[in-house]
Design a protein around this motif. Sequence first.
Motif, PDB file in Angstrom:
ATOM      1  N   SER A  30       0.881  -1.226   0.006  1.00 26.86           N
ATOM      2  CA  SER A  30       0.099   0.043  -0.079  1.00 26.86           C
ATOM      3  C   SER A  30       0.795   1.274   0.085  1.00 26.86           C
ATOM      4  CB  SER A  30      -0.986   0.012   1.117  1.00 26.86           C
ATOM      5  OG  SER A  30      -1.910  -0.953   1.167  1.00 26.86           O
ATOM      6  N   GLN A  31       2.036   1.228   0.733  1.00 27.45           N
ATOM      7  CA  GLN A  31       2.804   2.343   0.667  1.00 27.45           C
ATOM      8  C   GLN A  31       3.346   2.726  -0.900  1.00 27.45           C
ATOM      9  OE1 GLN A  31       6.373   2.288   3.281  1.00 27.45           O
ATOM     10  NE2 GLN A  31       5.280   0.864   4.890  1.00 27.45           N
ATOM     11  N   MET A  32       3.786   1.609  -1.701  1.00 27.27           N
ATOM     12  CA  MET A  32       3.926   1.642  -2.816  1.00 27.27           C
ATOM     13  C   MET A  32       3.063   2.551  -3.780  1.00 27.27           C
ATOM     14  SD  MET A  32       5.203  -1.198  -5.924  1.00 27.27           S
ATOM     15  CE  MET A  32       3.316  -1.957  -6.018  1.00 27.27           C
ATOM     16  N   GLU A  33       1.791   1.834  -3.767  1.00 24.57           N
ATOM     17  CA  GLU A  33       0.671   2.472  -4.568  1.00 24.57           C
ATOM     18  C   GLU A  33       0.351   3.912  -3.980  1.00 24.57           C
ATOM     19  OE1 GLU A  33      -1.866  -0.859  -3.363  1.00 24.57           O
ATOM     20  OE2 GLU A  33      -1.518  -1.938  -5.218  1.00 24.57           O
ATOM     21  N   VAL A  34       0.400   4.162  -2.684  1.00 24.15           N
ATOM     22  CA  VAL A  34       0.108   5.581  -2.329  1.00 24.15           C
ATOM     23  C   VAL A  34       1.310   6.533  -2.932  1.00 24.15           C
ATOM     24  CG1 VAL A  34       0.234   7.001  -0.213  1.00 24.15           C
ATOM     25  CG2 VAL A  34      -1.416   5.098  -0.231  1.00 24.15           C
ATOM     26  N   LEU A  35       2.738   6.127  -2.773  1.00 24.32           N
ATOM     27  CA  LEU A  35       3.562   6.819  -3.107  1.00 24.32           C
ATOM     28  C   LEU A  35       3.454   7.149  -4.717  1.00 24.32           C
ATOM     29  CD1 LEU A  35       5.780   8.648  -2.415  1.00 24.32           C
ATOM     30  CD2 LEU A  35       7.447   6.573  -2.210  1.00 24.32           C
ATOM     31  N   ARG A  36       3.162   6.132  -5.448  1.00 25.50           N
ATOM     32  CA  ARG A  36       2.889   6.337  -6.798  1.00 25.50           C
ATOM     33  C   ARG A  36       1.721   7.237  -7.433  1.00 25.50           C
ATOM     34  NH1 ARG A  36       3.082   0.379 -10.123  1.00 25.50           N
ATOM     35  NH2 ARG A  36       1.058   0.738  -9.424  1.00 25.50           N
ATOM     36  N   SER A  37       0.942   7.254  -6.431  1.00 25.04           N
ATOM     37  CA  SER A  37      -0.322   8.171  -6.709  1.00 25.04           C
ATOM     38  C   SER A  37       0.311   9.317  -6.459  1.00 25.04           C
ATOM     39  CB  SER A  37      -1.534   7.469  -5.669  1.00 25.04           C
ATOM     40  OG  SER A  37      -2.429   8.724  -5.849  1.00 25.04           O
ATOM     41  N   LEU A  38       0.953   9.809  -5.207  1.00 21.82           N
ATOM     42  CA  LEU A  38       1.502  11.155  -5.186  1.00 21.82           C
ATOM     43  C   LEU A  38       2.334  11.687  -6.223  1.00 21.82           C
ATOM     44  CD1 LEU A  38       1.992  10.903  -1.200  1.00 21.82           C
ATOM     45  CD2 LEU A  38       0.243  12.098  -2.512  1.00 21.82           C
TER      46      LEU A  38
END
Length: 403
Positions: free
Chosen positions: A281-289
């Motif tokens: 989820s960290q990866m998906e959130v950071l990619r989103s930002l």
Amino acid sequence: MNERLIIKSFGPVKDLDITFKKVTLFIGDQGTGKSCVAKLFSMFKWLEKVLTQKKYKLNYFEQYNRFLTMLCSYHRIESFVQNESYLKFESKLYVFVYSEGSFKISDKNVEVDGLSKIMYVPAERSIVSVAENKTKLLKELPDSSETFSDEFVNAKKYFKSGYELPFEGLRFEYDSLNEVGWISGTGYKVRLINASSGIQSSLPMCMVSEYLSQMIADREEIKLSKEEKDKLEKRVADIMQNDAISDSIKDMMIRQLSSANRYDCFINIVEEPELNLFPKSQMEVLRSLVAINASSDKNMLILTSHSPYSLAILNMLIMGSKVYERAGEDVKATVENILPHVYHLHENEVAAYRLSYKDEKYCESVLNTNTGMIAKNDLDSCSDEINRTFNQLYRLYANTFAK
């Protein structure tokens, strides 16, 4: 972009001289000053914005100790000032200097080409999920948290048909009549106040970031009070009725006035985007930002982090850019399937700094100048230490007890 900040003896910050880029990351132990640096950057960018809008004269903030009582107090960092404190921030438009108890502003007289929407996303952001009604927010929180809460309220209105979180297929829906937020997943639905801590932390951050990015993309004008509108109309009239000014100069001045009342970029300053999140989820959130940041060349993303996954994720995004730029069309298509180019980070657009009291140099770039990637550092070395200790214990176990 490439704006410079110098800090000496300010709260936990010892001594640094850094340059901000399109994406800037700060790592380091607790209490080393990562958030302090981010807050100062946020403060100076806000000051630049209001001066550009001509809401205040330059000397307004230079007088009556307003640097501390108005600017620093917004983030509750006024007590960080020491006798030897020195601050200098140089942007495209202004130079701000605090030295020996005095604050000075220099105007570079550069033509204004738009305004920045600045958002400071605090680590305490989960409170706005728990306190769904803004009036229930803890009064002890700094003003920056209240500003973030206001934008979360606006974001909920903007996404009135619902909002998709960037991980686990989760969806947020807001019942505006009863002021209740809901999280829907596969086969379940819970109130936001009963959702996991990771959801409560990430939802306001992601939702506000996307809302403000869309606002910039829609070229939304800044909402002015009646007094501000009257002042603007008078300034326009004064320009148009001044026969001593040529038509071309008048056009330029009107364009500047228009630019000073319309956002054209989003500066997103996020404390610890990884809070309470599983690594994927960290990866998906950071990619989103990063994708939100990429929606405009002028956008900026500032991050503080304790997570080694954040570094690995950013390196992955940098590598995606390096491969894509050098590849032929067939390989580009493969890269696009693995990592869509909206998430790519060019190495020249990234700055990453480690703050530490343990080493001789308090602030140091952790970017490898040869590869353009984030180099091995303290966050990675913790894993190495854990592995070394485990191996020592395992060998002792194997030699002593496993016979």
